[in-house]
Structures are given as C-alpha cells and as structure tokens.
Motif scaffolding. Structure first.
Motif, mmCIF file in Angstrom:
data_model
loop_
_atom_site.group_PDB
_atom_site.id
_atom_site.type_symbol
_atom_site.label_atom_id
_atom_site.label_comp_id
_atom_site.label_asym_id
_atom_site.label_seq_id
_atom_site.Cartn_x
_atom_site.Cartn_y
_atom_site.Cartn_z
ATOM 1 N N LEU A 32 -78.084 -11.941 -44.913
ATOM 2 C CA LEU A 32 -78.279 -12.851 -45.595
ATOM 3 C C LEU A 32 -79.829 -13.450 -45.141
ATOM 4 O O LEU A 32 -80.565 -14.073 -45.862
ATOM 5 C CB LEU A 32 -77.375 -14.159 -45.260
ATOM 6 N N PHE A 33 -80.178 -13.225 -43.731
ATOM 7 C CA PHE A 33 -81.553 -13.562 -43.651
ATOM 8 C C PHE A 33 -82.675 -12.632 -44.333
ATOM 9 O O PHE A 33 -83.557 -13.032 -44.553
ATOM 10 C CB PHE A 33 -81.529 -13.593 -41.864
ATOM 11 N N ARG A 34 -82.236 -11.486 -44.031
ATOM 12 C CA ARG A 34 -83.011 -10.497 -44.631
ATOM 13 C C ARG A 34 -83.381 -10.682 -46.123
ATOM 14 O O ARG A 34 -84.405 -10.712 -46.598
ATOM 15 C CB ARG A 34 -82.508 -9.054 -44.615
ATOM 16 N N ALA A 35 -82.351 -11.051 -46.804
ATOM 17 C CA ALA A 35 -82.269 -11.465 -48.326
ATOM 18 C C ALA A 35 -83.076 -12.621 -48.594
ATOM 19 O O ALA A 35 -83.986 -12.660 -49.533
ATOM 20 C CB ALA A 35 -80.921 -11.542 -48.926
ATOM 21 N N TYR A 36 -83.070 -13.596 -47.822
ATOM 22 C CA TYR A 36 -83.731 -14.930 -47.909
ATOM 23 C C TYR A 36 -85.183 -14.891 -47.764
ATOM 24 O O TYR A 36 -86.020 -15.151 -48.782
ATOM 25 C CB TYR A 36 -83.118 -16.019 -46.889
ATOM 26 N N THR A 58 -87.033 -12.600 -50.396
ATOM 27 C CA THR A 58 -87.219 -13.428 -51.637
ATOM 28 C C THR A 58 -87.757 -14.614 -51.787
ATOM 29 O O THR A 58 -88.350 -15.026 -52.610
ATOM 30 C CB THR A 58 -86.066 -13.548 -52.216
ATOM 31 N N ALA A 59 -88.219 -15.028 -50.605
ATOM 32 C CA ALA A 59 -88.849 -16.458 -50.282
ATOM 33 C C ALA A 59 -90.210 -16.626 -49.885
ATOM 34 O O ALA A 59 -91.262 -17.415 -50.054
ATOM 35 C CB ALA A 59 -88.288 -17.289 -49.244
ATOM 36 N N TYR A 60 -90.667 -15.282 -49.583
ATOM 37 C CA TYR A 60 -92.360 -15.100 -49.067
ATOM 38 C C TYR A 60 -93.308 -15.684 -50.166
ATOM 39 O O TYR A 60 -94.345 -16.112 -49.938
ATOM 40 C CB TYR A 60 -92.559 -13.742 -48.538
ATOM 41 N N TRP A 87 -74.334 -4.470 -52.317
ATOM 42 C CA TRP A 87 -73.606 -3.562 -53.358
ATOM 43 C C TRP A 87 -74.392 -2.190 -53.484
ATOM 44 O O TRP A 87 -73.651 -1.226 -53.548
ATOM 45 C CB TRP A 87 -73.791 -4.145 -54.867
ATOM 46 N N ASP A 88 -75.581 -2.104 -53.108
ATOM 47 C CA ASP A 88 -76.309 -0.972 -52.836
ATOM 48 C C ASP A 88 -75.670 -0.240 -51.928
ATOM 49 O O ASP A 88 -75.453 1.123 -52.152
ATOM 50 C CB ASP A 88 -77.948 -1.107 -52.443
ATOM 51 N N ALA A 89 -75.333 -0.523 -50.679
ATOM 52 C CA ALA A 89 -74.828 0.054 -49.566
ATOM 53 C C ALA A 89 -73.270 0.636 -49.905
ATOM 54 O O ALA A 89 -73.106 1.562 -49.587
ATOM 55 C CB ALA A 89 -74.817 -0.790 -48.476
ATOM 56 N N VAL A 90 -72.627 -0.298 -50.625
ATOM 57 C CA VAL A 90 -71.215 0.036 -51.103
ATOM 58 C C VAL A 90 -71.426 1.213 -52.050
ATOM 59 O O VAL A 90 -70.675 2.021 -51.888
ATOM 60 C CB VAL A 90 -70.555 -1.217 -51.822
ATOM 61 N N GLY A 113 -87.907 -2.318 -47.539
ATOM 62 C CA GLY A 113 -87.870 -1.870 -49.055
ATOM 63 C C GLY A 113 -86.337 -1.909 -49.273
ATOM 64 O O GLY A 113 -85.124 -1.818 -48.405
ATOM 65 N N HIS A 114 -85.933 -1.439 -50.656
ATOM 66 C CA HIS A 114 -84.501 -1.787 -51.042
ATOM 67 C C HIS A 114 -83.878 -0.283 -50.885
ATOM 68 O O HIS A 114 -84.443 0.787 -51.439
ATOM 69 C CB HIS A 114 -84.679 -2.177 -52.241
#
Length: 292
Positions: free
Chosen positions: A18-22, A25-27, A51-54, A160-161
């Motif tokens: 969650l922190f990584r995702a925040y 996308t917030a920078y 979902w990428d990991a799943v 990176g993603h």
C-alpha cells in the motif's frame, strides 16, 4: 488461474504494497479520487501490483497481512522503535480500511494481531503451513529474508512494475553470502535506520556482513573478540546490550496467536462482487486488469 497439483500460498505484506503504491502514484502531486473526494490512488496501485504478482506466481491460496497500529511488543522493548516514522499522508489514511474491503471483495482474508507486526503474522503462517505447501511472501521489506527456507520464498518487489527478485536459500547465499538466520545477526550489528534501532554504533553494513560471514553468528563474534581489531572490539563491548536488543527487535516472531484457515484462502473470485466494489470506488478500469 492455472490448475496446479502443488498448493502454493501467497502471503501479501499489505502495508508494504500500500505504501509503495501510494508513493509511486503521488509523487507528481496528483491524487486519484472518486467524484465524492475519496482518495483511491494507493488502492488502484495496490491492486495492479497485487494482481501482477498473482498472475506471475499463480498461487492457489492467498492471505493478506496487516499491521494493527503502532504499539507492539517491540515498542515495549524499545520505546524509540520506529519513533522516527512520519505520520501517514492524509490522503493515504482512509485507504487503509478501504483496501481491506477490496481484498474482502476478492474473497481474500485480512489478517493481523494487535501487538504484532504484519511480518510476525506472515512468519507465523509460513511456519504453520510450510511443511504442507510452497509459500511465497510478497513484500518490499528485506527483513523478511530471514524467513527463507526450502519451502518459503521471499518475493522482493524491485523498482518499476512487475520487477521482482525471488529469494530462496540458494539465491540468498549467492547474492549476500548469508543464511536466513544470519540476516538477523547482520541487523543486530548494523541496526536499522528505518526502524530506528541503532545496533552497534560505528559498525556499518560492510563490517557487519564481514563479521557475520567470518564468524557465522553474533555468538561466534563474541567468542572471538580477541581476534578483532581494537576499534571494532571496543565498539562491540561498549554496545553489547544494544547489540542483543537490536538483534531481538530484528527477529520476526513465528508464534503469533492467529488462526489462518487455508479453506478461506483458496482463490475463488466472485466477479460480480469485485465489479461492484470497483464501481463503488470508481476504479472500473481495473476490471480489465484482472479480467472481470
């Protein structure tokens, strides 16, 4: 999902994602929000990472683990533990509970226990089920490498993603020349600025690795203090209590009193429920990402 004979459990470090995702996308200063002003940028990014990991690791079972507040047994042991952490950004706070609702819509259990961290819950579940199934831990936290064994792999999310480094005992030894248990000894010596415990003052990462690789453990180092340079020996002797405390703070507990029923962790997506939740949060574009 691909049909598999060997059960595979994915344990998700919810806070790490969650922190990584925040922050990813917030920078730029733009925070994705619903028409009523509810921020959803971290949720959106979380689901994409998740979902990428799943899709890549194809688990048969999933559970998501969470911290349950800042007070834990570690803050009781050492009052400055994580005391340097800033408050969570205001836009992120409402997303803590919302992402759990989203995971529930996926049929994935949210697991946490007051007084412990998500790491401890993950370690406990990995220990409980490691004999029966392959365990994959999805995180960005290198502390988790101490949990690696023949049945437990740690997936570290890289920049990176969709970039991952998967650690098992062999890759950990190849990259760091450490066993999983030695990860704890290194942290005891060098401390951890992000968790705000000091280790031995004056001993950094390079020296910590060198000492543990040479003497195998903190006990091995202490038995051979006479072989060390005067400078290093003096530092260790001056900070002996903090060395032992820091190592204890670094150790993930695998005996948290939690119940995680694998029957509740089987992946059974209710597409209608997921679509409803995505519509409620106005993130319907994720429908195509997960194929609903």
């Amino acid at each position: 999902m691909v049909e598999q004979h060997q059960p595979k459990l994915l344990l998700v470090d919810g806070m790490a994602l969650l922190f990584r995702a925040y922050y990813a996308t917030a920078y730029g200063g733009y925070i994705r929000k619903t028409s009523t002003g509810i921020p959803t940028n971290a949720i959106y990014g979380f689901i994409r990472y998740f979902w990428d990991a799943v899709s890549k690791f194809e688990p048969t079972h999933i559970a998501c683990c969470w911290d349950m507040g800042s007070k834990t047994f570690r803050t009781e042991q050492f009052s400055d533990y994580k005391a340097n952490r800033a408050e969570a950004p205001e836009d992120l706070i409402p997303q803590f509970s919302l992402i759990k609702d989203v995971m529930t819509s996926f049929g994935i259990p949210n697991i946490g226990e007051a007084g412990y961290e998500a790491d401890d819950c993950i370690g406990t579940i990995a220990k409980q089920y490691g004999a029966d199934m392959d365990i994959y831990i999805l995180t960005g936290d290198h502390d988790m490498l101490q949990l690696v064994d023949e049945r437990v792999s740690v997936i570290i999310m890289k920049k990176g993603h969709g970039n991952y480094m998967v650690y098992n005992p062999m890759t950990l030894m190849e990259e760091r020349q450490l066993t999983p248990l030695q990860v704890i000894d290194v942290k005891g010596l060098m401390g951890d600025p992000s968790d705000n415990y000091p280790g031995v003052r004056g001993i950094g990462e390079k020296t910590a690795y060198k000492l543990v690789q040479q003497y195998q453990s903190v006990e091995g180092i202490l038995e051979n203090l006479h072989e060390l340079t005067k400078s290093v020996r003096t530092k260790i002797e001056a900070d002996l209590d903090m060395l032992h405390l820091s190592r204890d703070l670094a150790r993930i507990r695998c005996d948290v009193p939690i119940v995680c029923d694998m029957d509740h962790c089987v992946i059974t997506l209710d597409r209608i429920e997921i679509e409803r939740k995505f519509a409620e949060l106005e993130i319907q574009s994720l429908n195509s990402v997960i194929g609903v």
